[in-house]
Design a protein around this motif. Structure first.
Motif, PDB file in Angstrom:
ATOM      1  N   ALA A 121       4.400  -1.059   5.051  1.00 35.60           N
ATOM      2  CA  ALA A 121       4.978  -0.654   3.768  1.00 35.60           C
ATOM      3  C   ALA A 121       3.551  -0.350   3.152  1.00 35.60           C
ATOM      4  N   LEU A 122       2.408  -1.316   3.806  1.00 34.26           N
ATOM      5  CA  LEU A 122       1.567  -0.673   2.225  1.00 34.26           C
ATOM      6  C   LEU A 122       1.017   0.864   3.106  1.00 34.26           C
ATOM      7  N   VAL A 123       1.301   0.463   4.276  1.00 37.94           N
ATOM      8  CA  VAL A 123       0.253   2.137   5.203  1.00 37.94           C
ATOM      9  C   VAL A 123       1.534   2.817   4.186  1.00 37.94           C
ATOM     10  N   ASP A 124       3.265   3.196   3.888  1.00 39.81           N
ATOM     11  CA  ASP A 124       3.676   4.181   3.675  1.00 39.81           C
ATOM     12  C   ASP A 124       3.665   4.334   1.882  1.00 39.81           C
ATOM     13  N   SER A 125       2.839   2.997   1.119  1.00 41.73           N
ATOM     14  CA  SER A 125       2.543   3.422  -0.043  1.00 41.73           C
ATOM     15  C   SER A 125       1.676   4.127  -0.068  1.00 41.73           C
ATOM     16  N   VAL A 126       0.257   4.494   0.998  1.00 40.65           N
ATOM     17  CA  VAL A 126      -0.418   5.558   0.510  1.00 40.65           C
ATOM     18  C   VAL A 126      -0.407   6.254   1.127  1.00 40.65           C
ATOM     19  N   ARG A 127       0.939   7.037   2.329  1.00 39.09           N
ATOM     20  CA  ARG A 127       1.445   8.360   2.343  1.00 39.09           C
ATOM     21  C   ARG A 127       1.552   8.422   1.211  1.00 39.09           C
ATOM     22  N   THR A 128       2.220   7.844  -0.296  1.00 41.37           N
ATOM     23  CA  THR A 128       2.704   8.654  -1.114  1.00 41.37           C
ATOM     24  C   THR A 128       1.458   8.718  -2.432  1.00 41.37           C
ATOM     25  N   LEU A 129       0.651   7.388  -2.289  1.00 43.62           N
ATOM     26  CA  LEU A 129      -0.556   7.405  -3.010  1.00 43.62           C
ATOM     27  C   LEU A 129      -1.783   8.201  -3.040  1.00 43.62           C
ATOM     28  N   GLY A 130      -1.501   8.635  -1.483  1.00 38.94           N
ATOM     29  CA  GLY A 130      -2.953   9.299  -1.257  1.00 38.94           C
ATOM     30  C   GLY A 130      -2.838  10.673  -1.744  1.00 38.94           C
ATOM     31  N   PRO A 131      -1.737  11.394  -1.262  1.00 40.31           N
ATOM     32  CA  PRO A 131      -1.206  12.730  -2.340  1.00 40.31           C
ATOM     33  C   PRO A 131      -2.052  13.119  -3.471  1.00 40.31           C
ATOM     34  N   ALA A 134      -7.846  -0.243  -7.017  1.00 46.65           N
ATOM     35  CA  ALA A 134      -7.363  -0.762  -8.296  1.00 46.65           C
ATOM     36  C   ALA A 134      -6.025  -1.576  -8.322  1.00 46.65           C
ATOM     37  N   ALA A 135      -5.290   0.355  -8.049  1.00 47.93           N
ATOM     38  CA  ALA A 135      -4.280   0.007  -7.919  1.00 47.93           C
ATOM     39  C   ALA A 135      -3.500   0.181  -6.488  1.00 47.93           C
ATOM     40  N   TYR A 136      -4.106   0.605  -5.753  1.00 49.19           N
ATOM     41  CA  TYR A 136      -3.348  -0.387  -3.953  1.00 49.19           C
ATOM     42  C   TYR A 136      -3.592  -1.977  -4.784  1.00 49.19           C
ATOM     43  N   ALA A 190      -7.232  -3.076   5.092  1.00 49.61           N
ATOM     44  CA  ALA A 190      -8.528  -1.891   4.980  1.00 49.61           C
ATOM     45  C   ALA A 190      -8.507  -0.900   5.469  1.00 49.61           C
ATOM     46  N   ALA A 191      -7.952  -0.408   6.626  1.00 53.90           N
ATOM     47  CA  ALA A 191      -7.299   0.445   6.884  1.00 53.90           C
ATOM     48  C   ALA A 191      -6.766   1.822   5.956  1.00 53.90           C
ATOM     49  N   GLY A 192      -5.714   1.047   5.223  1.00 54.71           N
ATOM     50  CA  GLY A 192      -4.725   1.452   4.109  1.00 54.71           C
ATOM     51  C   GLY A 192      -5.934   2.273   3.082  1.00 54.71           C
ATOM     52  N   ALA A 193      -6.205   1.061   2.237  1.00 56.27           N
ATOM     53  CA  ALA A 193      -7.587   1.462   1.303  1.00 56.27           C
ATOM     54  C   ALA A 193      -8.686   2.449   1.509  1.00 56.27           C
TER      55      ALA A 193
END
Length: 483
Positions: free
Chosen positions: A49-59, A103-105, A131-134
């Motif tokens: 779920a955290l990795v999926d959030s990065v797929r949205t937060l990243g862009p 901070a958001a992460y 850590a990989a997501g961050a």
């Protein structure tokens, strides 16, 4: 001094980028909440779920970084008035933008951890996955900012958002090793499996190496300090090594992860995955009536264990293997009981298309409905349906013990529901009744037969045995017989 003051105020004003923290945190929380599996607290799924959030937060983070770079690029002439290195402003911008994104992460991670801990959690929380997501989020910030510095146009932020979104969306879970590159496209982690720690470590190294290479390359080009090529090469080598290791996985990010089951002993020993402890009461309530009705038959159940989807459901030696929905959708207990009931029969024997087997399947459906307290299905043999429905619970259980083999092999017939054979363990075979033996048997010229025995003396006037009312023959005179 006035120019230096203007530059310092400009640097201080860039802290306004921290307003991006609530925006990123809100987007991340919504994304991660939709990715969490309801009713299940499995740490590997929390990491996904955290990795999926990065797929949205990243862009989004990359677009904000590109917008900041385009806006600040127009004021670079003020930085040139100071004695500072031209790379100082760039590094400070990247530091502030990365801090805002992290901070958001961190806020999103706190929501995920809290949602997992308050429920029946299972597994281990791997720090490498977090850590990989961050690091993947920091990589988006670096790439977006440097793209804005390289092409300071109004359309650059939109182009950066589109490019990073396509990079995230065009890679589906489990398609190839490309899907493991950050931000990784990881699918739902099934129970009894777990994320591979080596894959998470390689993802963290890939993101860190590529982000460091981008920063070092831009600083070296900006300052013309060629000794920076050495750490640049090392960063690239780190990214290449991680890429080769990810390629060797063939896109497999999960592996089997056996765990100790959580069990309840009464009234029926039932064991499930630790993250599904809350399902035990419903599962026991749905399967106990079935186990009670099977008591005394070869399909008797004394223990129920949950198994992964790769293991077929079965009932053998008192142990029943069953599957459960990972998300515990409504009706999961009934579906598990039906799975156990279907595992009692032989699929090959019941799938024949002959007319006899079709009729047998109707009788089997009649028994199946009783085993799970379902409504009586309509069948062609109305007499058998009425008779089976009229029996009490004890009579039905006795009937099942006597006819379990026929039920399992789908060979039930109308005769099994008739009064003469309904409760007899062995059907009565028709034949000719034999009378009692009159004596020992011996072999003769015409086959075997009873031995001849000496006739008993019969009192005159008494009836002969076997012939009621018959008079004995008159006795012959010895004197006349001697003539």
């Amino acid at each position: 001094m006035s120019d230096l003051g203007r530059v310092l105020r400009l640097d201080a004003r860039r802290t306004a980028l921290l307003v991006a923290v609530p925006l990123l945190a809100g987007i991340g929380v919504v994304t991660v909440w939709l990715s969490l599996v309801p009713g299940v607290a499995y740490w590997d799924n929390s990491v996904v779920a955290l990795v999926d959030s990065v797929r949205t937060l990243g862009p989004v983070a990359a677009g904000i970084a590109a917008w900041a770079a385009v806006r600040e690029r127009r004021l670079d002439y003020l930085r040139d008035l100071t004695a500072r290195s031209p790379a100082t402003g760039v590094l400070l911008d990247l530091l502030l933008l990365s801090a805002a994104a992290l901070a958001a992460y961190a806020a999103v991670t706190g929501v995920v951890v809290a949602a997992t801990v308050v429920r029946h959690n299972a597994g281990d929380a791997h720090p490498l996955g977090i850590a990989a997501g961050a690091l993947a989020l920091v990589l988006h910030v670096v790439a977006g900012y440097l793209a804005g510095r390289a092409a300071p146009h109004r359309a650059t932020p939109a182009a950066v958002v589109a490019a990073t979104a396509l990079w995230a969306l065009l890679r589906g879970p489990g398609t190839s090793w490309w899907s493991l590159l950050p931000p990784a496209a990881l699918g739902h982690v099934e129970l009894f499996t777990g994320l591979r720690t080596g894959v998470q470590a390689d993802q963290a190294l890939w993101a860190a190496g590529l982000a460091a290479a981008l920063i070092l390359g831009y600083v070296m080009w900006l300052t013309r300090r060629w000794p920076l090529a050495v750490p640049l090469v090392l960063a690239l080598a780190l990214a290449v090594t991680a890429t080769v290791r990810l390629q060797a996985t063939d896109g497999r990010a999960v592996a089997d992860d056996p765990v100790a089951l959580a069990c309840r002993e009464w009234p029926l020993r039932t064991c499930v995955h630790p993250s599904l402890r809350s399902a035990l009461p419903t599962l026991i309530a749905a399967t106990t009536p079935l186990a009670a009705r099977l008591n005394g038959t070869p399909g008797a159940i004394t223990r129920i264990e949950q198994r992964p989807a790769s293991v077929p459901a079965s009932v053998a030696s008192g142990v029943a293997l069953v599957h459960l929905d990972d998300d515990l959708r409504p009706g999961y207990g009934t579906r598990a009981a039906r799975e156990l009931r279907d595992a009692l029969t032989r699929p090959a024997a019941c799938s024949a298309a002959s007319a006899q087997r079709i009729r047998s399947r109707e009788y089997k459906a009649l028994v199946d409905a009783w085993l799970l307290d379902e409504g009586t299905p309509p069948i062609a043999d109305a007499y058998a349906a009425r008779r089976f429905k009229s029996w009490g619970e004890r009579a039905r259980r006795s009937w099942l013990r006597a006819h379990y083999a026929r039920y399992r092999n789908c060979t039930l017939t109308a005769r099994d529901f008739r009064p003469a054979t309904a409760f007899s363990p062995r059907p009565v075979r028709p034949g000719i009744a034999r009378g009692p033996r009159t004596g020992p048997f011996k072999a003769g010229p015409f086959g075997t037969g009873p031995l001849k025995t000496r006739a008993r003396a019969v009192r005159p006037g008494a009836p002969r045995p076997g012939l009621p009312g018959a008079k004995p023959p008159a006795l012959r005179d010895p004197a006349r017989s001697s003539r």
